[in-house]
Scaffold this motif. Structure first.
Motif, PDB file in Angstrom:
ATOM      1  N   GLY A   1      20.197   7.374  -0.880  1.00 56.20           N
ATOM      2  CA  GLY A   1      20.391   6.001  -1.319  1.00 56.20           C
ATOM      3  C   GLY A   1      19.542   5.681  -2.522  1.00 56.20           C
ATOM      4  O   GLY A   1      18.486   6.276  -2.732  1.00 56.20           O
ATOM      5  N   MET A   2      20.012   4.738  -3.335  1.00 56.61           N
ATOM      6  CA  MET A   2      19.248   4.309  -4.510  1.00 56.61           C
ATOM      7  C   MET A   2      18.033   3.470  -4.104  1.00 56.61           C
ATOM      8  O   MET A   2      17.030   3.440  -4.809  1.00 56.61           O
ATOM      9  CB  MET A   2      20.132   3.499  -5.450  1.00 56.61           C
ATOM     10  N   THR A   3      18.149   2.768  -2.977  1.00 61.03           N
ATOM     11  CA  THR A   3      17.032   1.972  -2.471  1.00 61.03           C
ATOM     12  C   THR A   3      16.763   2.355  -1.022  1.00 61.03           C
ATOM     13  O   THR A   3      17.572   3.036  -0.380  1.00 61.03           O
ATOM     14  CB  THR A   3      17.326   0.455  -2.549  1.00 61.03           C
ATOM     15  N   ARG A   4      15.620   1.916  -0.519  1.00 61.01           N
ATOM     16  CA  ARG A   4      15.271   2.101   0.888  1.00 61.01           C
ATOM     17  C   ARG A   4      14.425   0.925   1.321  1.00 61.01           C
ATOM     18  O   ARG A   4      13.821   0.234   0.477  1.00 61.01           O
ATOM     19  CB  ARG A   4      14.514   3.411   1.091  1.00 61.01           C
ATOM     20  N   PRO A   5      14.352   0.657   2.633  1.00 56.73           N
ATOM     21  CA  PRO A   5      13.439  -0.388   3.089  1.00 56.73           C
ATOM     22  C   PRO A   5      11.998   0.127   3.025  1.00 56.73           C
ATOM     23  O   PRO A   5      11.727   1.265   3.391  1.00 56.73           O
ATOM     24  CB  PRO A   5      13.872  -0.646   4.532  1.00 56.73           C
ATOM     25  N   SER A   6      11.083  -0.698   2.544  1.00 58.72           N
ATOM     26  CA  SER A   6       9.684  -0.269   2.458  1.00 58.72           C
ATOM     27  C   SER A   6       9.140   0.005   3.857  1.00 58.72           C
ATOM     28  O   SER A   6       9.583  -0.574   4.846  1.00 58.72           O
ATOM     29  CB  SER A   6       8.846  -1.320   1.745  1.00 58.72           C
ATOM     30  N   CYS A   7       8.171   0.914   3.910  1.00 62.14           N
ATOM     31  CA  CYS A   7       7.606   1.340   5.197  1.00 62.14           C
ATOM     32  C   CYS A   7       6.083   1.222   5.149  1.00 62.14           C
ATOM     33  O   CYS A   7       5.520   0.659   4.213  1.00 62.14           O
ATOM     34  CB  CYS A   7       8.035   2.777   5.480  1.00 62.14           C
ATOM     35  N   SER A   8       5.418   1.791   6.136  1.00 63.83           N
ATOM     36  CA  SER A   8       3.963   1.681   6.249  1.00 63.83           C
ATOM     37  C   SER A   8       3.237   2.298   5.062  1.00 63.83           C
ATOM     38  O   SER A   8       2.107   1.916   4.768  1.00 63.83           O
ATOM     39  CB  SER A   8       3.490   2.338   7.548  1.00 63.83           C
ATOM     40  N   ARG A   9       3.882   3.239   4.358  1.00 63.80           N
ATOM     41  CA  ARG A   9       3.215   3.902   3.230  1.00 63.80           C
ATOM     42  C   ARG A   9       2.920   2.955   2.078  1.00 63.80           C
ATOM     43  O   ARG A   9       2.067   3.234   1.246  1.00 63.80           O
ATOM     44  CB  ARG A   9       4.082   5.054   2.721  1.00 63.80           C
ATOM     45  N   VAL A  10       3.679   1.853   1.982  1.00 63.01           N
ATOM     46  CA  VAL A  10       3.515   0.926   0.859  1.00 63.01           C
ATOM     47  C   VAL A  10       3.216  -0.502   1.324  1.00 63.01           C
ATOM     48  O   VAL A  10       3.498  -1.468   0.613  1.00 63.01           O
ATOM     49  CB  VAL A  10       4.756   0.958  -0.072  1.00 63.01           C
ATOM     50  N   LEU A  11       2.621  -0.641   2.510  1.00 66.00           N
ATOM     51  CA  LEU A  11       2.297  -1.977   3.027  1.00 66.00           C
ATOM     52  C   LEU A  11       1.321  -2.722   2.128  1.00 66.00           C
ATOM     53  O   LEU A  11       1.300  -3.951   2.122  1.00 66.00           O
ATOM     54  CB  LEU A  11       1.731  -1.892   4.450  1.00 66.00           C
ATOM     55  N   GLY A  12       0.511  -2.006   1.364  1.00 64.48           N
ATOM     56  CA  GLY A  12      -0.403  -2.664   0.437  1.00 64.48           C
ATOM     57  C   GLY A  12       0.315  -3.326  -0.729  1.00 64.48           C
ATOM     58  O   GLY A  12      -0.263  -4.156  -1.431  1.00 64.48           O
ATOM     59  N   LEU A  13       1.595  -2.974  -0.909  1.00 63.81           N
ATOM     60  CA  LEU A  13       2.387  -3.523  -2.007  1.00 63.81           C
ATOM     61  C   LEU A  13       3.427  -4.547  -1.544  1.00 63.81           C
ATOM     62  O   LEU A  13       3.635  -5.561  -2.206  1.00 63.81           O
ATOM     63  CB  LEU A  13       3.133  -2.385  -2.727  1.00 63.81           C
ATOM     64  N   TYR A  14       4.116  -4.238  -0.431  1.00 64.43           N
ATOM     65  CA  TYR A  14       5.255  -5.054  -0.006  1.00 64.43           C
ATOM     66  C   TYR A  14       5.240  -5.282   1.496  1.00 64.43           C
ATOM     67  O   TYR A  14       4.791  -4.426   2.256  1.00 64.43           O
ATOM     68  CB  TYR A  14       6.581  -4.332  -0.320  1.00 64.43           C
ATOM     69  N   PRO A  15       5.793  -6.413   1.952  1.00 63.35           N
ATOM     70  CA  PRO A  15       6.020  -6.568   3.388  1.00 63.35           C
ATOM     71  C   PRO A  15       7.004  -5.495   3.862  1.00 63.35           C
ATOM     72  O   PRO A  15       7.879  -5.060   3.098  1.00 63.35           O
ATOM     73  CB  PRO A  15       6.642  -7.965   3.513  1.00 63.35           C
TER      74      PRO A  15
END
Length: 196
Positions: free
Chosen positions: A48-62
């Protein structure tokens, strides 16, 4: 001026796989070839071109924020996979158990390739390295099923050896035995980087 420097390093693809449904199970199944589109390998659940953000990027996004998918493939090295298995006390570790998309051989210190490195396939397809794939506990269950008593050993043994995540920059086909030429960013190390 080119932004990427061609290196003398060439890897060989020794294994390819797909995860058909990551919600059902992490393990991948082996295939002879991957058709790489801008959405990732055709048939890959992590595509997919996008994905739902996960725990790896919690410092950036909900959690579950739609973000660009730079984790279309999980690539590991045969040499590091063998080192993980040895540290765990196993003769070998099947890449299906860790949900790998590709196993390559011939690149030293593979998990620490610089982010934005390119792996150029002979066909013209090209993969961009996102970053080191940090080990997690998800492979523990399939490893435990295949090797009772060993699942818990994967995460510590895989530290610094879990491979990289990557995304498709140029479409094309990859097959077992294909050779990948490594290109790295042509820039100095960041002066602000200080050891932790």
């Amino acid at each position: 001026m080119p932004a990427l420097a061609k290196t003398a390093h060439v890897a060989t693809i020794t294994w390819l796989g797909l995860v058909a449904d990551r919600a059902a199970a992490l393990p991948s199944h082996p295939v002879e070839a991957l058709e790489l589109s801008f959405d990732g390998p055709l048939g890959e659940s992590h595509g997919g071109m996008t994905r739902p953000s996960c725990s790896r990027v919690l410092g950036l996004y909900p959690r579950n924020t739609p973000i660009r998918n730079t984790r279309q493939l999980s690539i590991v090295s045969a040499e590091e996979l063998a080192a993980i298995a040895a540290e765990m006390g196993l003769d070998a570790l099947d890449p299906t158990l860790i949900g790998a998309s590709m196993v390559v051989s011939g690149l030293p210190d593979f998990s620490h390739l610089p982010p934005s490195s390119r792996l150029l396939v002979e066909s013209g397809a090209c993969l961009t390295v996102d970053m080191e794939n940090r080990p997690c506990t998800l492979p523990a269950r399939p490893i435990e099923t295949a090797h009772p008593g060993y699942g818990k050993d994967f995460k510590p043994a895989a530290k610094g050896r879990r491979g990289v995540t990557a995304w498709v920059e140029a479409e094309g086909r990859v097959v077992l035995g294909d050779r990948l030429t490594l290109f790295v960013p042509d820039q100095p190390a960041w002066a602000g980087n200080v050891p932790r």
